[in-house]
Scaffold this active site. Structure first.
Site, PDB file in Angstrom:
ATOM      1  N   CYS A 262     -14.537 -36.652 -38.883  1.00 49.86           N
ATOM      2  CA  CYS A 262     -13.442 -35.615 -38.723  1.00 49.86           C
ATOM      3  C   CYS A 262     -12.065 -36.131 -39.086  1.00 49.86           C
ATOM      4  CB  CYS A 262     -13.488 -34.861 -37.419  1.00 49.86           C
ATOM      5  SG  CYS A 262     -15.304 -34.490 -37.211  1.00 49.86           S
ATOM      6  N   HIS A 418      -6.429 -33.199 -31.913  1.00 52.21           N
ATOM      7  CA  HIS A 418      -7.785 -32.940 -32.446  1.00 52.21           C
ATOM      8  C   HIS A 418      -8.458 -31.672 -32.070  1.00 52.21           C
ATOM      9  CE1 HIS A 418     -11.493 -33.643 -34.576  1.00 52.21           C
ATOM     10  NE2 HIS A 418     -12.327 -33.788 -33.463  1.00 52.21           N
ATOM     11  N   HIS A 456     -12.984 -25.569 -36.647  1.00 51.67           N
ATOM     12  CA  HIS A 456     -13.031 -27.287 -37.116  1.00 51.67           C
ATOM     13  C   HIS A 456     -13.517 -27.331 -38.437  1.00 51.67           C
ATOM     14  CE1 HIS A 456     -13.415 -31.305 -37.082  1.00 51.67           C
ATOM     15  NE2 HIS A 456     -13.894 -31.739 -35.901  1.00 51.67           N
TER      16      HIS A 456
END
Length: 617
Positions: A262, A418, A456
């Site tokens: 990620c 995040h 995401h």
């Protein structure tokens, strides 16, 4: 000498719309915009969605995280293979009729085959023991929300995209948006430097897993289909960079597709920043593209209990089963939450060394003096967070303090978290921020988490953060986490300012952003990003007032051309760059001497003979 990597263009597409012109950012702060900006944002989105006369409510509901639309698949009738058992025994055989051409190449010993009547086109298969068959069936998806591109926006419809996986379609459009936003013809930029001084760093985490990529190839045998000649090549996770080189830029410069789960966007950004800072490259197009809204990918993350299921969202909301949860609020960073929400996105920035930007009169949207990457050390669980993110955050903040001083860090900085919306992340990441704030004497540190709006997007997730941060620099408004009613009780927030309302910092109080990313396997990365106001002072100090005056004269033409592109894009005329088969290099005309190599079609030669710093030989 270190060159400062300046952000001279940015673009892409995510659930909030187009990144250039701050369209996607403004969708996130829609409630805080002036009436004129709100109308402009909604009108631009309506054009992108192909519904120019749609009411506001249609545009609002067709953007951000929402229930998965039928253009992907029917969440209540998602395709699935179902294994069934046909009962049979020696005393009670069973049979079925099948087209003769569909019989397997190797007939099982327990089967008896006979033609049906006199027609050889069909055969009766009689078997005397249990047989397992795989049927095509349908099922209801436990996860029904995702961060999807605006409803009605089809990236492949804007250029000749035949056989291209969706992630690569988005790469073409995202990179084109970034390059066109610069306001300087790409040919002008390319002619200003050696071909080898240009680089492209881009990738995807999950590769291209739809039917035009690895998904089609890997499932072909089980679906009784043939793999195509394109599926393997187009499925590779380096293809976003390769497509940009081959069809957008025509670049023969450096290239790579760096992945770090990620944190992938920041991994690619780090590569580019280091290369420009050292003087090795002068221009870099950096980004990532991901299109993971597929049943198979969602199954994989669901098996890890990573995604927010409808059942768990209903529990959070105190609602009975059998009703629909609020899919708009599926992603809830730092609030009571139950898992993250998958999303698709394509995000790119164009970086340029400060001396070249001055020479060409490039716009400055920000600068990236450093990106830090650290692993976690020994781990019990490969997916669990660890110590590496403490290091990356502390290094990034320390760099900001070294460049801008204590006051900027304490009073004019913000964090793009995040913020994945998992119970584990909300605790561990907030603790990291709180400890770093304590170490640097920061109180009330503003924290944003754009996954609340976008979901995401895996590889491009930090690109989503970057686009939003450039918007904050321009407007001074930090998006609040509006999908939560309040922060969760278990987060560490004594030194943090986490709000569910937009935070009007003011442009002067948005001097530096820290983009944080945490990836599976211990892939931690944090970037220090400086505002254009800060960079302007640096450029004048470094290059002098006379150079700045000359630069500003050139800048007016750049901004005018950039504005013209944005106006066209706002009207729905994207016209992405896609030069298929154009400008092919005649290899017979390549000239090589002991000092240089000249490539036909490129204005400057590539110098040879660099000793790479090994001067003692």
């Amino acid at each position: 000498m270190s060159y400062l990597p300046l952000i001279v263009g940015f673009g892409g597409y995510n659930a909030a719309g187009r990144s250039s012109g701050h369209q996607s950012y403004q969708r996130m702060i829609l409630e805080s915009l002036s009436d004129a900006d709100r109308a402009q944002t909604l009108n631009s989105l309506a054009q992108l969605m192909g519904v120019p006369d749609a009411p506001e409510d249609t545009v609002i509901k067709g953007t951000l995280v929402r229930r998965i639309g039928s253009e992907f698949f029917d969440v209540n009738k998602a395709p699935v293979g179902k294994e069934v058992t046909l009962k049979a025994s020696k005393d009670s055989p069973n049979s079925f009729i099948i087209a003769t051409k569909d019989l397997p190449d190797f007939i099982p010993d327990t089967w008896q085959i006979e033609p049906v009547h006199t027609e050889s086109r069909y055969s009766r298969v009689t078997f005397s023991q249990e047989e397992k068959l795989l049927l095509s069936a349908q099922t209801t998806m436990p996860v029904q929300s995702a961060g999807q591109l605006p409803q009605g926006f089809d990236p492949g419809a804007h250029y000749r995209s035949q056989h291209h996986p969706r992630g690569l379609q988005m790469s073409i459009l995202g990179a084109s948006d970034a390059v066109k936003s610069v306001g300087i013809d790409w040919q002008t930029i390319a002619d200003s430097v050696s071909p080898d001084a240009i680089s492209v760093y881009s990738s995807s985490v999950m590769s291209q897993l739809d039917q035009n990529g690895f998904g089609g190839m890997m499932g072909a045998r089980m679906r009784a289909c043939r793999a195509t000649s394109k599926q393997l090549a187009m499925g590779l996770n380096t293809m976003p960079a390769d497509f940009i080189n081959a069809y957008v830029l025509g670049s023969v410069g450096a290239t790579a597709g760096v992945t770090g789960a990620c944190a992938t966007f920041l991994y690619n950004l780090r590569f580019a920043v280091d290369e420009i800072r050292s003087g090795r490259r002068k221009v870099a197009v950096v980004g990532a593209s991901e299109a993971p809204i597929l049943p198979e990918v969602m199954d994989g993350y669901s098996a890890m209990s990573a995604l927010a299921t409808d059942a768990d969202l209903l529990k959070l909301e105190g609602l009975p089963s059998g009703v629909l949860p609020d899919h708009r609020r599926a992603s809830r960073p730092f609030g009571p939450n139950c898992g993250f929400t998958l999303a698709e996105s394509s995000q790119y920035v164009v970086l340029m060394a400060d001396d070249l930007a001055m020479e060409l009169g490039a716009q400055v949207f920000g600068a990236v003096p450093g990106v830090y990457v650290n692993a976690d050390g020994y781990k019990k669980s490969i997916s669990a967070p660890g110590a590496g993110n403490y290091i990356t955050m502390a290094k990034a903040v320390a760099l900001g303090r070294s460049l801008l001083g204590e006051d900027a860090i304490k009073h004019r900085s913000f964090v793009q978290a995040h913020g994945s919306s998992t119970p584990h992340n909300r605790v561990t990441e907030s603790r990291i921020f709180d400890e770093v704030a304590k170490g640097f004497g920061i109180q009330h540190w503003p924290v944003a988490a754009v996954k609340a709006y976008l979901g995401h997007s895996l590889g491009p997730a930090s690109g989503d953060q970057m686009a939003a941060s450039l918007g904050v620099f321009a407007k001074g408004i930090l998006p609040g986490i509006k999908t939560i009613d309040a922060v969760a009780d278990d987060i560490f927030s004594s030194r943090l300012n986490i709000s569910n309302k937009d935070n009007e910092l003011g442009v002067d109080n948005a001097a530096v952003a820290f983009l944080n990313s945490k990836g599976f396997g211990g892939n931690n990365a944090t970037a220090t990003v400086l505002s254009p106001n800060v960079v302007a002072g640096y450029l004048e100090k470094r290059h002098g007032k006379a150079s700045m005056s000359s630069y500003r004269n050139k800048l007016s033409q750049t901004t005018e051309k950039s504005a013209a592109y944005l106006a066209e894009a706002d009207a729905g005329n994207l016209n992405p760059i896609y030069d298929f088969g154009a400008g092919l290099i005649d290899e017979d005309k390549i000239k090589i001497t002991a000092d240089a190599i000249t490539i036909p079609g490129y204005s400057k030669p590539i110098a040879l003979g660099d000793n790479e710093g090994y001067s003692d030989f």
